[in-house]
Write a protein that holds these residues in place. Structure first.
Motif, PDB file in Angstrom:
ATOM      1  N   VAL A 178      -1.345  44.083 -16.665  1.00  0.00           N
ATOM      2  CA  VAL A 178      -1.152  43.189 -18.665  1.00  0.00           C
ATOM      3  C   VAL A 178      -0.568  43.616 -19.643  1.00  0.00           C
ATOM      4  CG1 VAL A 178      -2.404  41.519 -20.017  1.00  0.00           C
ATOM      5  CG2 VAL A 178      -3.848  41.931 -18.642  1.00  0.00           C
ATOM      6  N   VAL A 179       0.395  43.706 -20.268  1.00  0.00           N
ATOM      7  CA  VAL A 179       1.407  44.217 -20.785  1.00  0.00           C
ATOM      8  C   VAL A 179       1.973  43.121 -22.356  1.00  0.00           C
ATOM      9  CG1 VAL A 179       4.191  45.115 -21.357  1.00  0.00           C
ATOM     10  CG2 VAL A 179       2.492  44.724 -18.764  1.00  0.00           C
ATOM     11  N   GLY A 180       1.055  43.768 -23.266  1.00  0.00           N
ATOM     12  CA  GLY A 180       1.465  43.335 -24.629  1.00  0.00           C
ATOM     13  C   GLY A 180       2.188  44.124 -25.833  1.00  0.00           C
ATOM     14  N   ARG A 181       3.437  43.608 -26.249  1.00  0.00           N
ATOM     15  CA  ARG A 181       4.192  44.379 -26.770  1.00  0.00           C
ATOM     16  C   ARG A 181       4.559  44.020 -28.440  1.00  0.00           C
ATOM     17  NH1 ARG A 181      10.687  45.554 -25.524  1.00  0.00           N
ATOM     18  NH2 ARG A 181       9.873  47.041 -23.953  1.00  0.00           N
ATOM     19  N   HIS A 182       4.392  44.905 -29.099  1.00  0.00           N
ATOM     20  CA  HIS A 182       4.725  44.824 -30.276  1.00  0.00           C
ATOM     21  C   HIS A 182       5.971  45.501 -30.771  1.00  0.00           C
ATOM     22  CE1 HIS A 182       3.769  45.176 -34.432  1.00  0.00           C
ATOM     23  NE2 HIS A 182       4.778  46.779 -35.179  1.00  0.00           N
ATOM     24  N   PRO A 183       6.925  44.531 -30.491  1.00  0.00           N
ATOM     25  CA  PRO A 183       8.478  44.381 -30.751  1.00  0.00           C
ATOM     26  C   PRO A 183       8.981  45.383 -32.175  1.00  0.00           C
ATOM     27  CG  PRO A 183       8.362  42.568 -31.093  1.00  0.00           C
ATOM     28  CD  PRO A 183       6.688  42.936 -31.155  1.00  0.00           C
ATOM     29  N   SER A 184      10.016  45.827 -31.603  1.00  0.00           N
ATOM     30  CA  SER A 184      10.824  46.529 -33.045  1.00  0.00           C
ATOM     31  C   SER A 184      12.043  46.423 -32.769  1.00  0.00           C
ATOM     32  CB  SER A 184      10.404  48.204 -32.482  1.00  0.00           C
ATOM     33  OG  SER A 184      11.161  49.004 -33.571  1.00  0.00           O
TER      34      SER A 184
ATOM     35  N   GLU B  11      -5.321  36.843 -23.568  1.00  0.00           N
ATOM     36  CA  GLU B  11      -5.310  36.093 -24.302  1.00  0.00           C
ATOM     37  C   GLU B  11      -5.778  37.115 -25.702  1.00  0.00           C
ATOM     38  OE1 GLU B  11      -8.625  33.194 -23.356  1.00  0.00           O
ATOM     39  OE2 GLU B  11      -8.954  33.640 -25.698  1.00  0.00           O
ATOM     40  N   TRP B  12      -6.427  38.014 -25.703  1.00  0.00           N
ATOM     41  CA  TRP B  12      -6.625  39.363 -26.915  1.00  0.00           C
ATOM     42  C   TRP B  12      -5.558  39.454 -27.091  1.00  0.00           C
ATOM     43  CZ3 TRP B  12     -11.519  42.275 -24.899  1.00  0.00           C
ATOM     44  CH2 TRP B  12     -12.684  41.011 -25.060  1.00  0.00           C
ATOM     45  N   MET B  13      -4.458  40.131 -26.342  1.00  0.00           N
ATOM     46  CA  MET B  13      -3.013  40.489 -26.558  1.00  0.00           C
ATOM     47  C   MET B  13      -2.339  39.706 -27.788  1.00  0.00           C
ATOM     48  SD  MET B  13      -1.849  42.957 -23.317  1.00  0.00           S
ATOM     49  CE  MET B  13      -2.415  44.229 -23.354  1.00  0.00           C
ATOM     50  N   HIS B  14      -2.603  38.236 -27.007  1.00  0.00           N
ATOM     51  CA  HIS B  14      -1.658  37.079 -27.860  1.00  0.00           C
ATOM     52  C   HIS B  14      -2.650  37.266 -29.034  1.00  0.00           C
ATOM     53  CE1 HIS B  14       0.934  34.832 -24.696  1.00  0.00           C
ATOM     54  NE2 HIS B  14      -0.156  34.811 -24.269  1.00  0.00           N
ATOM     55  N   SER B  15      -4.040  36.937 -29.175  1.00  0.00           N
ATOM     56  CA  SER B  15      -4.540  36.941 -30.687  1.00  0.00           C
ATOM     57  C   SER B  15      -3.943  37.642 -31.206  1.00  0.00           C
ATOM     58  CB  SER B  15      -6.315  37.166 -30.686  1.00  0.00           C
ATOM     59  OG  SER B  15      -6.446  35.967 -29.372  1.00  0.00           O
ATOM     60  N   ALA B  16      -3.771  39.116 -30.570  1.00  0.00           N
ATOM     61  CA  ALA B  16      -3.763  40.618 -31.818  1.00  0.00           C
ATOM     62  C   ALA B  16      -1.650  40.259 -32.082  1.00  0.00           C
ATOM     63  CB  ALA B  16      -3.913  41.581 -31.074  1.00  0.00           C
ATOM     64  N   GLY B  17      -1.043  38.700 -31.892  1.00  0.00           N
ATOM     65  CA  GLY B  17      -0.166  39.093 -32.571  1.00  0.00           C
ATOM     66  C   GLY B  17       1.358  39.057 -30.968  1.00  0.00           C
ATOM     67  N   LEU B  18       0.435  39.991 -30.522  1.00  0.00           N
ATOM     68  CA  LEU B  18       1.732  40.506 -29.052  1.00  0.00           C
ATOM     69  C   LEU B  18       2.539  39.725 -28.424  1.00  0.00           C
ATOM     70  CD1 LEU B  18      -0.781  43.649 -28.012  1.00  0.00           C
ATOM     71  CD2 LEU B  18       0.956  43.693 -29.822  1.00  0.00           C
ATOM     72  N   LYS B  19       3.203  39.736 -27.557  1.00  0.00           N
ATOM     73  CA  LYS B  19       3.957  39.295 -26.460  1.00  0.00           C
ATOM     74  C   LYS B  19       3.614  39.565 -25.283  1.00  0.00           C
ATOM     75  CE  LYS B  19       8.279  38.793 -28.860  1.00  0.00           C
ATOM     76  NZ  LYS B  19       9.821  39.056 -28.649  1.00  0.00           N
ATOM     77  N   ALA B  20       2.414  39.165 -24.722  1.00  0.00           N
ATOM     78  CA  ALA B  20       1.772  39.552 -23.525  1.00  0.00           C
ATOM     79  C   ALA B  20       1.812  38.565 -22.195  1.00  0.00           C
ATOM     80  CB  ALA B  20       0.381  39.636 -24.215  1.00  0.00           C
ATOM     81  N   GLU B  21       1.842  39.178 -21.351  1.00  0.00           N
ATOM     82  CA  GLU B  21       2.430  38.240 -19.761  1.00  0.00           C
ATOM     83  C   GLU B  21       1.109  39.198 -18.799  1.00  0.00           C
ATOM     84  OE1 GLU B  21       6.051  39.943 -18.011  1.00  0.00           O
ATOM     85  OE2 GLU B  21       6.056  38.381 -19.376  1.00  0.00           O
ATOM     86  N   ILE B  22       0.956  38.975 -17.704  1.00  0.00           N
ATOM     87  CA  ILE B  22       0.394  39.463 -16.734  1.00  0.00           C
ATOM     88  C   ILE B  22       1.370  39.358 -15.650  1.00  0.00           C
ATOM     89  CG2 ILE B  22      -1.333  39.629 -14.967  1.00  0.00           C
ATOM     90  CD1 ILE B  22      -3.066  37.598 -16.499  1.00  0.00           C
ATOM     91  N   ASP B  23       1.889  41.178 -15.200  1.00  0.00           N
ATOM     92  CA  ASP B  23       3.143  41.328 -14.202  1.00  0.00           C
ATOM     93  C   ASP B  23       2.404  40.782 -12.941  1.00  0.00           C
ATOM     94  OD1 ASP B  23       1.439  43.213 -13.640  1.00  0.00           O
ATOM     95  OD2 ASP B  23       2.847  44.874 -14.361  1.00  0.00           O
TER      96      ASP B  23
ATOM     97  N   ASP C  97       4.464  49.121 -27.003  1.00  0.00           N
ATOM     98  CA  ASP C  97       3.992  48.438 -25.489  1.00  0.00           C
ATOM     99  C   ASP C  97       2.239  48.957 -25.649  1.00  0.00           C
ATOM    100  OD1 ASP C  97       6.439  46.707 -24.641  1.00  0.00           O
ATOM    101  OD2 ASP C  97       6.693  48.612 -23.321  1.00  0.00           O
ATOM    102  N   VAL C  98       1.204  47.983 -24.821  1.00  0.00           N
ATOM    103  CA  VAL C  98       0.222  47.898 -25.213  1.00  0.00           C
ATOM    104  C   VAL C  98      -0.197  47.018 -23.802  1.00  0.00           C
ATOM    105  CG1 VAL C  98      -2.263  47.496 -25.737  1.00  0.00           C
ATOM    106  CG2 VAL C  98      -0.456  47.696 -27.374  1.00  0.00           C
ATOM    107  N   VAL C  99      -1.102  48.485 -22.473  1.00  0.00           N
ATOM    108  CA  VAL C  99      -0.156  48.099 -21.045  1.00  0.00           C
ATOM    109  C   VAL C  99      -1.686  48.486 -20.432  1.00  0.00           C
ATOM    110  CG1 VAL C  99      -0.001  48.673 -18.394  1.00  0.00           C
ATOM    111  CG2 VAL C  99       1.878  48.490 -21.126  1.00  0.00           C
ATOM    112  N   ALA C 100      -2.019  47.005 -20.111  1.00  0.00           N
ATOM    113  CA  ALA C 100      -3.493  47.404 -19.381  1.00  0.00           C
ATOM    114  C   ALA C 100      -3.601  47.210 -17.702  1.00  0.00           C
ATOM    115  CB  ALA C 100      -4.380  45.937 -19.521  1.00  0.00           C
ATOM    116  N   PHE C 101      -3.768  48.437 -16.899  1.00  0.00           N
ATOM    117  CA  PHE C 101      -2.823  48.715 -16.016  1.00  0.00           C
ATOM    118  C   PHE C 101      -4.006  48.065 -14.675  1.00  0.00           C
ATOM    119  CE2 PHE C 101      -1.197  52.267 -17.561  1.00  0.00           C
ATOM    120  CZ  PHE C 101       0.111  52.042 -17.315  1.00  0.00           C
ATOM    121  N   SER C 102      -3.524  47.420 -13.886  1.00  0.00           N
ATOM    122  CA  SER C 102      -4.400  46.714 -12.853  1.00  0.00           C
ATOM    123  C   SER C 102      -5.464  47.424 -12.212  1.00  0.00           C
ATOM    124  CB  SER C 102      -3.625  45.483 -11.717  1.00  0.00           C
ATOM    125  OG  SER C 102      -2.822  46.555 -11.659  1.00  0.00           O
ATOM    126  N   GLU C 103      -4.977  48.792 -11.343  1.00  0.00           N
ATOM    127  CA  GLU C 103      -5.701  49.821 -10.573  1.00  0.00           C
ATOM    128  C   GLU C 103      -5.217  50.756 -10.951  1.00  0.00           C
ATOM    129  OE1 GLU C 103      -5.796  50.891  -7.993  1.00  0.00           O
ATOM    130  OE2 GLU C 103      -7.034  50.734  -6.351  1.00  0.00           O
TER     131      GLU C 103
END
Ligand code: ZN
Length: 418
Positions: free
Chosen positions: A74-80, A57-69, A130-136
């Motif tokens: 949790v992977v959020g992209r600021h695209p180029s 949710e925070w990644m979305h609010s930050a304007g990143l395309k984000a999904e949980i794989d 790619d902002v990545v929050a690793f699960s484990e």
């Protein structure tokens, strides 16, 4: 041209309150816990899933395309636009039992506020960020660390699907029918990566003692681990004279001190006997068996392996002299991982601009970054750990000012990368 834009982004960044935001978000994430008091967030627990949703949710609010794989990253992209490569900036969001709120999370949140800032000012990087929050990362639930990062780095072992947690739940069942193929599909190839960066709380007292807010990691130490079983002769504590004993615990005690002595000599060498037991011991019985663990680490494998050879030789001599047998089994071996020189000097330039002297240190702990070292250049920035350097504990802490500086250093490094 680039220089002017750097100045612009620097000015707007001065008004941003990165540190306050990072600390506030870390506090809010810490409310998702398996325990009523303290912070416990282990793989795929309800608290873990709630943490992932909040991050997305925070990644979305930050304007990143984000999904949980598939494995919970949790992977959020600021695209180029037009770029084929991605720079991963990340860390982990799982914790140890009763852990600290900044271990891992600091790196995710720092990357998040920086990506948000880049998007707000309309800054395009020449690569996807790619902002990545690793699960484990901690290996608490399945005794298998780096589950999240190993999947993205293409190092996930399929045998993991058969692992069971303390309640007998199989990892593969948590992942579902298509789990194995979905996880292997997460692997990135070297040709798609520009690099990997990680900001992490130091988890030790070095920066605190130096009076420095941040430090540049030169290498992640590699550990070798052993399980040692010593067999002596059990006997009556009252009747066997001291000189006729073959006391397994006394031999173990000698080994513990020998490890301490051998490792005291090296600047980056550390050795620890963290487990020590007399199975079925009793107060009136001479220990017939003693079991102990041994963990040895150093900044380079040569230094560490020289210590390993000396210590194994010492163990042999102690056993011979005492008339006991020592069975030494190697249970894990990880190579030391160097951080890329290019990222080290980029961090140094960015740190110098803040008026702080760049300082270099080794990471004695393992980190997600190590998973990417064979795939792409890695870089790590450590942030000062308060409270004497305590980590993996509710006492773990950082200051807003230090978090702020770390975010500014990361931002500066990113906008100056080609
Ligand atoms: Zn960590």
């Amino acid at each position: 041209m680039l220089k002017d834009r750097v100045v612009d982004i620097g000015k707007s960044a001065q008004d941003a309150r990165f540190g306050a935001k990072i600390v506030d978000m870390a506090r809010r994430l810490a409310q998702f816990s398996e325990s009523a008091d303290g912070l416990t967030c282990t793989f795929f627990s309800p608290a873990h899933k709630a943490t992932a949703s909040q991050l997305r949710e925070w990644m979305h609010s930050a304007g990143l395309k984000a999904e949980i794989d598939a494995i919970g990253n949790v992977v959020g992209r600021h695209p180029s636009p037009g770029s084929a490569k991605a720079l991963i900036v990340g860390s982990h969001y799982d914790t140890v039992i009763n852990g600290g709120m900044f271990d891992g999370r600091l790196g995710i949140l720092t990357a998040l506020v920086v990506a948000e800032h880049l998007r707000c000012v309309g800054w395009r990087l020449p690569f996807h960020l790619d902002v990545v929050a690793f699960s484990e990362e901690e290996g608490v639930r399945f005794s298998a660390p780096y589950l999240g990062s190993s999947a993205i780095a293409g190092r996930f072992k399929e045998a993991t699907m058969q692992y069971r947690d303390a309640n007998g739940i199989r990892f593969g069942d948590l992942m579902g029918d298509t789990g194995a193929s979905a996880i292997s599909a997460l692997a990135r190839s070297a040709s798609t990566l520009r690099g990997y960066l990680e900001v992490h709380i130091e988890q030790g007292p070095v920066l605190l003692q130096k009076g420095l807010p941040v430090g540049i990691v030169t290498s992640i130490a590699g550990a070798v681990r052993f399980w040692i079983t010593i067999d002596g002769v059990a006997g009556h504590a009252g009747t066997v004279p001291m000189l006729l004993r073959h006391d397994a615990a006394a031999a173990a005690a000698e080994i513990v001190l020998a490890v301490e002595r051998r490792c005291a000599g090296g600047a980056t060498l550390v050795g620890t006997v963290g487990q020590l037991a007399v199975p079925r011991g009793a107060i009136n019985v001479i220990p017939g068996r003693c079991e102990l663990s041994l963990d040895l680490r150093a900044v380079d494998d040569g230094t560490r392996d020289a210590a390993v050879a000396d210590i194994l030789d010492t163990i042999k001599r102690i056993a011979e002299r005492r008339g006991v047998t020592a069975n030494v089994k190697e249970i894990a071996r990880q190579a030391a991982v160097p951080c890329a020189k290019g990222f080290q000097s980029s961090f140094a330039k960015a740190i110098s601009k803040t008026g702080i002297e760049p300082f270099y240190l080794v990471s004695g702990a393992g980190h997600d970054a190590a998973m990417f070292a064979d795939l792409t250049d890695i870089g790590m920035l450590f942030v000062r750990c308060g409270n004497g350097g305590i980590s993996h504990s509710p006492l773990e802490t950082i200051t807003e000012e230090d978090a702020d500086l770390a975010a500014r250093v990361l931002l500066d490094l990113l906008v100056n990368m080609d």
